[in-house]
Design an enzyme around this catalytic site. Sequence first.
Site, PDB file in Angstrom:
ATOM      1  N   LYS A 194      66.441  42.610 -16.443  1.00 57.13           N
ATOM      2  CA  LYS A 194      65.924  43.801 -17.075  1.00 57.13           C
ATOM      3  C   LYS A 194      66.578  45.192 -16.356  1.00 57.13           C
ATOM      4  CE  LYS A 194      61.683  46.318 -17.691  1.00 57.13           C
ATOM      5  NZ  LYS A 194      60.156  46.425 -17.563  1.00 57.13           N
ATOM      6  N   LYS A 247      66.807  41.893 -21.054  1.00 52.92           N
ATOM      7  CA  LYS A 247      66.166  42.905 -21.803  1.00 52.92           C
ATOM      8  C   LYS A 247      66.852  44.009 -21.292  1.00 52.92           C
ATOM      9  CE  LYS A 247      62.083  45.557 -21.813  1.00 52.92           C
ATOM     10  NZ  LYS A 247      61.137  46.017 -20.978  1.00 52.92           N
TER      11      LYS A 247
HETATM   12  C1  PBG Z   1      56.618  47.675 -18.278  1.00 55.37           C
HETATM   13  C2  PBG Z   1      57.460  47.511 -19.694  1.00 55.37           C
HETATM   14  C3  PBG Z   1      58.517  48.192 -20.307  1.00 55.37           C
HETATM   15  C4  PBG Z   1      59.025  47.675 -21.361  1.00 55.37           C
HETATM   16  C5  PBG Z   1      58.448  46.253 -21.453  1.00 55.37           C
HETATM   17  N1  PBG Z   1      57.536  46.075 -20.367  1.00 55.37           N
HETATM   18  C6  PBG Z   1      58.895  49.667 -20.076  1.00 55.37           C
HETATM   19  C7  PBG Z   1      59.829  50.036 -18.784  1.00 55.37           C
HETATM   20  O1  PBG Z   1      60.105  49.085 -18.034  1.00 55.37           O
HETATM   21  O2  PBG Z   1      59.876  51.173 -18.622  1.00 55.37           O
HETATM   22  C8  PBG Z   1      59.953  47.956 -22.651  1.00 55.37           C
HETATM   23  C9  PBG Z   1      59.864  47.498 -23.950  1.00 55.37           C
HETATM   24  C10 PBG Z   1      60.496  48.297 -24.822  1.00 55.37           C
HETATM   25  O3  PBG Z   1      61.155  49.437 -24.866  1.00 55.37           O
HETATM   26  O4  PBG Z   1      60.169  47.830 -26.087  1.00 55.37           O
HETATM   27  N2  PBG Z   1      57.480  47.892 -17.524  1.00 55.37           N
END
Ligand code: PBG
Length: 327
Positions: A194, A247
């Site tokens: 991520k 992601k």
């Molecule tokens: C929580 C989380 C996030 C997303 C999924 N889980 C936000 C982040 O990490 O700031 C993003 C999902 C999206 O942008 O569709 N940490």
Amino acid sequence: MDLLNRPRRLRKNEALRRMVRETRMDKSSLIYPLFVMEGQGIEEEIPSMEGQYRYSIDRLPYELERLTKAGVRNLMLFGIPDHKDEVGSGAYDPDGIVQKALRAAKKEFPDLYYITDVCMCEYTSHGHCGVLCGHDVDNDATLPLLAKTALSHVEAGADMVAPSDMMDGRVMAIRECLDAGGHKDIPIMSYAVKFASAFYGPFREAAGSAPSFGDRKSYQMDFHNRREAMKEALADIDEGADIIMVKPAMSYLDLVSEISAVTDVPMAAYSVSGEYAMVKAAARMGWIDEERIVQEMAVAAYRAGAQIYITYYAKELAKYMDEGRIG
Ligand code: PBG
């Protein structure tokens, strides 16, 4: 011309093109992200994500009905609490928003598959994904809270948990906690790869989870790195992750491809809020063909090696598949 090899032969018509297709998709691999919030009678559109809504628990069944009708059986729940504090206690409160939503939803729609996002950023007053020590997120102090959050989700009915915080060691902490709680059979889908990405902008508006100071670069990955992505994926598999997620999706398909080539766990690609918002905005301007763009993005994720696709377009994709416009 004496050409033996003519790739165009196999592109002659639609029937032939479909016959020789290398990538085929199925609705059963789609996951739909869903936002639940406290309150009553709420179904409010998220301004930066046209067509996506925040639901109060009493309105959730309407959306679950729509998902069921569309044939989308898997969803990922995100909670928007009323109350935030320094230690994100709403995340692991047995009566927290996600826990309550799960209990209610499972009762009415027991056949859907419920995955929960396990993170603290929606629940902390500072918006970071863990507890702070000074201005820094304290990795090891956060782990038990994440584990407790995951366990409380499972006790409320979650079928799978998906940690998205990016703390080191969280998959192991969650696995141990679930096992000790008698939940050896609950899979963990790790947001292993991520990135610290501007593509999450609309989500943070949707969930009210933007950090109040600084950024997430000390825990989410630097998007310049490819080998480190492999390190993260392998580490999480060693810790017991059952599914590995990359992601965002669209700009990171190289990693879906590389990681799927050297690991043997199912891979998920998450087409995030910024990807959705860009497509919506351009479509609204009449600059792109929304349906075809959505299809291309999805096929590309599967072609890269994903078995699972998490997308705000899940219902639309399911419809395209049903109508034979994609598959
Ligand atoms: C929580 C989380 C996030 C997303 C999924 N889980 C936000 C982040 O990490 O700031 C993003 C999902 C999206 O942008 O569709 N940490």
